[in-house]
Design a protein around this motif. Structure first.
Motif, short mmCIF file in Angstrom:
data_model
loop_
_atom_site.label_atom_id
_atom_site.label_comp_id
_atom_site.label_asym_id
_atom_site.label_seq_id
_atom_site.Cartn_x
_atom_site.Cartn_y
_atom_site.Cartn_z
N VAL A 1 14.43 0.31 27.01
CA VAL A 1 13.10 0.90 26.82
C VAL A 1 12.12 -0.21 26.47
N GLY A 2 10.83 0.11 26.51
CA GLY A 2 9.80 -0.84 26.13
C GLY A 2 9.73 -1.03 24.63
N LEU A 3 8.99 -2.05 24.19
CA LEU A 3 8.92 -2.38 22.77
C LEU A 3 8.31 -1.24 21.95
N GLY A 4 7.28 -0.58 22.48
CA GLY A 4 6.67 0.52 21.74
C GLY A 4 7.64 1.64 21.46
N SER A 5 8.46 1.98 22.46
CA SER A 5 9.46 3.03 22.28
C SER A 5 10.62 2.56 21.42
N LEU A 6 10.98 1.28 21.54
CA LEU A 6 12.07 0.74 20.73
C LEU A 6 11.69 0.72 19.25
N LEU A 7 10.44 0.41 18.95
CA LEU A 7 9.98 0.47 17.57
C LEU A 7 10.11 1.89 17.03
#
Length: 329
Positions: free
Chosen positions: A145-151
């Motif tokens: 997943v992208g960084l925003g979703s991983l956060l």
């Protein structure tokens, strides 16, 4: 750099009052790895004599296993940080290990080559429940997943990952927020994603053993609204010292926005403004704008990168977030 049979690595294992049968299985599975060039550092959280004797006896004095004893107990988050501080600078890679799983023989051999192109790689696990070794799931099915979703929602289980040694130069010291969502693997994952990249592969590399002593489990039944409220009240009493409505709202915020804000702020401070990660950090850091936050969360939900229960946890944290924003304006 290429990661091959000449690359030296550290397996960092956090131990605390282990179940001896499960601990034996895990140690033997590490010893049986087809990849041999490693040192396993075992951090005994609050004492070491019994663990050191057990390791020496069960592994016949294998000098690749070293027990580090500490008199004070820090809990699993602090214990992993403590053992990672002991990783020597000349190591090329680091793998994290729990005390009660069972690695497949080719785990390190399978994952290590991916570190030629990313900072962190993680595989999947077969989920097994004790007693009886019941197979609950053939794969954990973590996804990229992208960084925003991983956060927002972690996809990296520490015991399934291997990462480059230089990631620790960014990740240490660990940021702090006393809440159950404060976990070492989430922090390491976002550090890697923001810099050299993260790769989740489909290979099943170990059994993830579920039992009554798990600090964090993989499989849990869906809670009713009443059960969720009781759980929140219990967390509030543990971390806020009160089960009052105000304390519960603060706990709901810490469980969602709070931990992500701590990570985003720490990364912002350590990295500065960095192309490609700025928008993701802006969605969670202190003083975040609600447009970027809602866009990140809703987009992640629509893409299936953020599960609905996780999204709802963020919604429960909104009241305190709005109050704090109003106080700052």
């Amino acid at each position: 750099m290429p990661f091959d049979s000449h690359s030296f690595g550290i397996i960092a294992l956090a131990a605390y009052q282990p179940d001896w049968d499960l601990f034996r299985t895990q140690l033997l599975s590490i010893q049986a790895q087809t990849y041999k060039n490693f040192l396993c550092l075992i951090s005994a959280d609050g004492g070491d004599a019994e663990i050191e004797d057990f390791v020496a006896r069960e592994l016949s004095g294998d000098d690749r296993f070293k027990v580090l004893g500490f008199p004070d107990r820090l809990g699993f988050y602090g214990n992993f940080e403590r053992v990672l501080r002991q990783v020597p600078s000349h190591a090329d890679w680091v793998a994290l290990s729990d005390q009660d799983d069972s690695w497949y023989p080719t785990k390190i051999e399978t994952l290590l080559p991916h570190l030629g192109s990313v900072s962190l790689v993680a595989g999947q696990a077969r989920v097994v429940r004790l007693p009886g070794n019941q197979v609950v799931a053939e794969s954990t099915q973590r996804s990229n997943v992208g960084l925003g979703s991983l956060l927002a929602q972690n996809q990296v289980t520490g015991s399934l990952c291997v990462f480059r040694r230089d990631l620790l130069d960014l990740a240490l010291p660990f940021p702090r927020l006393e809440t159950i969502t404060q976990v070492h693997d989430h922090w390491l994952a976002v550090c890697a994603k923001a810099t050299g990249g993260v790769r989740l592969v489909s290979d099943v590399v170990q059994d993830y053993v579920q039992h009554g002593g798990n600090v964090l489990g993989e499989v849990a039944g869906r809670k009713s609204p009443a059960q969720s409220l009781d759980h929140l009240r219990a967390m509030s009493r543990k971390y806020q010292g009160s089960g009052s409505p105000a304390a519960m709202l603060k706990t709901a915020n810490d469980l969602s926005f709070g931990w992500r804000r701590v990570m985003a702020d720490a990364l912002r401070k350590r990295l500065g403004i960095t192309d490609g990660v700025d928008d993701a950090l802006a969605a969670y850091e202190t003083g975040h704008g609600w447009r970027s936050t809602s866009r990140t969360l809703v987009a992640g939900l629509r893409r299936g990168e953020i599960a609905l229960p996780c999204f709802l946890e963020f919604m429960a944290g909104v009241p305190v977030e709005l109050f704090a924003k109003g106080s700052r304006s």
